[in-house]
Design a protein around this motif. Structure first.
Motif, short mmCIF file in Angstrom:
data_model
loop_
_atom_site.label_atom_id
_atom_site.label_comp_id
_atom_site.label_asym_id
_atom_site.label_seq_id
_atom_site.Cartn_x
_atom_site.Cartn_y
_atom_site.Cartn_z
N PRO A 180 11.19 55.34 63.45
CA PRO A 180 11.54 54.82 62.51
C PRO A 180 12.52 55.78 61.66
N LEU A 181 13.78 54.77 61.29
CA LEU A 181 15.13 55.61 60.83
C LEU A 181 15.21 54.92 58.94
N LYS A 182 15.50 55.23 57.90
CA LYS A 182 15.49 54.13 56.99
C LYS A 182 16.47 54.64 56.30
N PHE A 183 17.88 54.16 56.14
CA PHE A 183 19.66 54.28 55.89
C PHE A 183 19.25 53.00 54.24
N GLU A 184 19.06 54.02 53.22
CA GLU A 184 19.71 53.66 51.56
C GLU A 184 20.80 54.13 51.61
N CYS A 185 21.23 52.44 50.73
CA CYS A 185 22.51 53.09 50.30
C CYS A 185 22.02 52.92 48.88
N LEU A 186 22.75 53.82 47.55
CA LEU A 186 22.54 54.38 46.41
C LEU A 186 23.66 54.37 46.32
N ASN A 187 23.94 54.63 44.38
CA ASN A 187 24.71 54.61 43.48
C ASN A 187 24.06 56.10 42.96
N PHE A 188 25.22 56.80 43.21
CA PHE A 188 25.28 57.82 42.43
C PHE A 188 25.26 58.15 40.93
N ASN A 189 24.43 59.01 40.72
CA ASN A 189 24.26 58.79 39.40
C ASN A 189 24.27 60.35 38.72
N ALA A 190 25.05 60.97 37.22
CA ALA A 190 25.35 62.26 37.42
C ALA A 190 23.38 62.64 36.67
N SER A 191 22.39 61.37 36.46
CA SER A 191 21.17 61.74 35.70
C SER A 191 20.48 61.96 36.09
N GLY A 192 21.34 61.14 37.50
CA GLY A 192 19.94 61.94 38.85
C GLY A 192 18.34 60.20 38.90
N ARG A 193 19.39 59.27 37.93
CA ARG A 193 18.33 58.27 38.21
C ARG A 193 19.14 57.20 39.20
N HIS A 194 19.78 57.12 40.65
CA HIS A 194 20.17 56.82 41.21
C HIS A 194 19.46 55.22 41.85
N ASP A 195 20.48 54.12 41.57
CA ASP A 195 20.46 52.89 42.08
C ASP A 195 20.54 52.72 43.38
N LEU A 196 18.92 52.30 43.60
CA LEU A 196 18.97 52.02 45.26
C LEU A 196 20.47 50.51 45.78
N ILE A 197 21.46 50.73 46.10
CA ILE A 197 22.21 49.25 46.63
C ILE A 197 21.63 47.72 47.28
N GLY A 198 20.72 49.27 48.40
CA GLY A 198 20.03 48.34 49.75
C GLY A 198 19.67 49.17 51.15
N ALA A 199 19.04 49.24 51.62
CA ALA A 199 18.55 49.45 52.76
C ALA A 199 18.06 48.59 54.00
N LEU A 200 17.95 49.73 54.88
CA LEU A 200 18.05 49.21 56.29
C LEU A 200 16.80 49.98 56.95
N GLN A 201 16.16 49.57 57.97
CA GLN A 201 15.13 50.05 58.48
C GLN A 201 15.38 50.11 60.01
N THR A 202 15.49 50.78 60.67
CA THR A 202 16.13 51.13 62.16
C THR A 202 15.45 52.28 62.86
N SER A 203 16.43 52.57 64.02
CA SER A 203 16.19 53.46 64.90
C SER A 203 17.47 54.05 65.63
N LEU A 204 17.68 54.90 66.02
CA LEU A 204 18.43 56.08 67.21
C LEU A 204 18.38 54.55 68.26
N THR A 205 17.26 54.53 69.18
CA THR A 205 17.43 53.12 70.27
C THR A 205 17.98 51.79 69.72
N GLY A 206 17.34 51.98 67.85
CA GLY A 206 17.98 49.87 67.62
C GLY A 206 19.68 50.23 67.15
N ILE A 207 20.38 51.18 67.15
CA ILE A 207 21.91 51.74 66.53
C ILE A 207 22.74 51.53 68.03
#
Length: 572
Positions: free
Chosen positions: A261-288
């Motif tokens: 299982p692999l987790k792909f997380e898309c985040l909004n970068f912030n210089a403060s280090g507190r990056h906002d989670l935009i959304g995530a997807l769990q899949t695998s190489l087989t699934g991709i």
């Protein structure tokens, strides 16, 4: 600027642990410096071990030896990482169990092999549960993993040594026998996964501009937790980002398990280090791989304080390809070497060397200054990859006497063109501090050209050598375009350039030499670099879990491999 890791804990620190919605405060710096789509080399090595002429500690039979492998931590302690089976009644055992080590090019990995005679009372007990303190110690060997992989045949034999407790009685102790260790790279470490991915219609997390998204990929561990293994570059002001192709070994991505299982997380970068989670997807190489290019999947996150799932955007996989290519270690195993040059800044802005506030001040108690620290950090890694360990040491921006003109490339060693090992580099530097008069300005072109000419000659002679130039400087470069011109030419030769900025200067201009922002071009734009060969790091940024050697050397194996591919050179 990548970061490599040699274990799970180190991996979490080097890439920043990514949770569902919360990210570590210290993640900001690493993200700025490592989100360029390049990971350091982490290749799994399989060690085969055997011993001969062990001491017989049993009365009515021969010893029953078991080998235990330890890895030295950064704090100097040793962590156990594997055990072999017990070989009954044998003084020359050839253990069947292979010991796995994650080879990290950027690290000096000290291994400790210990052999024990296992008491017959523990017959049938799983080896992991055998208490070592109740067994008879037969001997040990300490060596560096780089020594094994760079030795012809990737096999070393060492005489077993007594433990530290036994050293006082070692004079009258009989020989303890010898240990042979052979290294082989695991096939999964050579399999390269290339993924091309983009996102669509992302939520905007910023008030006055669009989000700055990046992807973080994590693999699931046996206990259900996730370890980050890759981050893409940050795409500024984009709700429909297309990232550079992701390239990572199958071993690093999923331990060779296509269904991991692999987790792909898309985040909004912030210089403060507190990056906002935009959304995530769990899949695998087989699934991709089952997805079609047109398939678009939702990136989801749980709404705060609710059980509802919110869609934060869409993700699309354009390509997922797995190929087996020659690895960095394939070339090292076939005889390729890394040769090392060092160029030291002797401009007046460093301060008078005899004064404590000088960057060239040598502390009589042995504390390293910034230049010495950079030399040791890089040299102690690279010296294992050069068989004769003879290195060139140059200075620039200084003069040998008041009457002499300023030189921007001169030999720091008075007696030879090359010095022996890191110790020789440090000695030549120490001599140079007392001999060279500081001057200026800060000019890189001549040392780059000299290193480039040596690399060019090696290429023409078809030598199995790749060169690494370390430039250490405290100042703002004054020949930026001339240096870029030299780097464009050098990019076609077997050469990488590492630049360390020491002191508190503004090194913004130096970033232009690192082609992460785009390929370098000559002043008239008639020629562009064929590849990125520069890595620049301010020494002050190397703190905490990310060492200067990691930050400088993470991209070196990929630069090496890119040169080999462009030159159509294969390991023999």
């Amino acid at each position: 600027m990548g970061a490599c890791f040699s274990d799970t804990g180190g991996g979490r620190q080097s890439v920043g642990v990514a949770n569902e919605q919360k990210h570590s405060e210290g993640d900001a710096f690493e993200a700025v410096n490592a989100l360029h789509g390049t990971r350091g080399l982490a290749s799994q090595i399989e060690l085969s071990v055997s011993a001969s002429k062990l001491r017989d500690r049993d009365v009515l039979s021969k010893s029953d030896p078991m080998l235990v492998l330890f890895l030295k931590r950064k704090d100097g302690t040793f962590e156990e990482i594997g055990r072999t089976e017990v070989c009954l009644n044998s003084l020359s055992p050839k253990w069947i169990t292979k010991l796995l080590v994650l080879y990290s090019f950027e690290d000096v990995q000290v291994l400790l092999f210990k052999i024990y005679d296992i008491d017959t009372n523990f017959k049938g007990v799983p080896t992991k549960k055998i208490p070592l303190q109740q067994q008879q110690f037969l001997g040990q060997v300490e060596c560096v993993l780089s020594q094994i992989v760079t030795t012809p045949g990737q096999s070393v034999t060492r005489a077993l040594q007594p433990s530290k407790e036994q050293e006082l009685d070692a004079a009258g102790m009989p020989e303890l026998g010898s240990l042979t260790v052979r290294a082989e790279e695991v096939v999964h470490s050579k399999s390269i996964v290339e993924i091309r991915v983009n996102c669509l219609e992302l939520d905007n997390k910023d008030l006055f501009s669009k989000s700055d998204p990046y992807l973080s990929i994590s693999k699931r561990n046996e206990d259900g937790s996730y370890t980050p293994v890759y981050k893409t570059e940050v795409k500024k002001n984009s709700l429909n980002p297309i990232w550079k192709p992701i390239k990572i070994t199958l071993q690093q991505l999923c331990n060779g398990d296509m269904d991991c299982p692999l987790k792909f997380e898309c985040l909004n970068f912030n210089a403060s280090g507190r990056h906002d989670l935009i959304g995530a997807l769990q899949t695998s190489l087989t699934g991709i791989q089952k997805l079609q290019r047109e398939d678009v999947l939702n990136l989801e996150q749980q709404s705060s304080g609710r059980s509802a799932i919110k869609v934060g955007g869409k993700i699309q996989f354009q390509l997922c390809n797995i190929s087996v290519r020659p690895s960095f270690l394939d070339y090292i195993f076939s005889g390729f070497e890394l040769s090392f040059f060092v160029a030291v800044d002797f401009t007046a802005s460093n301060g008078v060397p005899s004064q404590r506030d000088s960057l060239h001040y040598v502390d009589p108690v042995g504390r390293l200054n910034a230049y010495q620290s950079a030399i040791c950090a890089v040299g102690e890694v690279l010296e294992y990859y050069d068989t004769d360990k003879r290195f060139s040491v140059w200075g620039f921006g200084g003069r040998s006497s008041p009457q002499e003109p300023v030189s921007h490339c001169f030999n720091l060693s008075e007696h030879a063109e090359e010095v022996l090992g890191v110790a020789g580099i440090l000695e030549a530097y120490s001599q140079g501090i007392h001999r060279v008069r500081l001057a200026g300005p800060t000019i890189f072109g001549p040392v780059i050209e000299k290193a480039s000419s040596i690399a060019k000659q090696a290429k023409e002679l078809e030598q199995q050598k790749y060169f690494v130039l370390l430039i250490i400087t405290d100042g703002v470069i004054t020949d930026l375009q001339e240096s870029i011109n030299a780097l464009v030419i050098a990019s076609g030769f077997p050469l990488s350039v590492l630049i360390v900025g020491v002191g508190g200067a503004d090194f913004t201009e130096m970033e232009h030499l690192d082609a992460d922002r785009g390929r370098l071009q000559t002043s008239n734009r008639s020629r562009a670099a064929v590849r990125d060969i520069v890595q620049f790091v301010p020494l002050r940024n190397a703190t905490g879990a990310v060492s200067i050697s990691h930050m400088l050397l993470a991209e070196l194996p990929s630069q090496f491999l890119e040169y080999m591919a462009l030159s159509n050179l294969l390991p023999t």
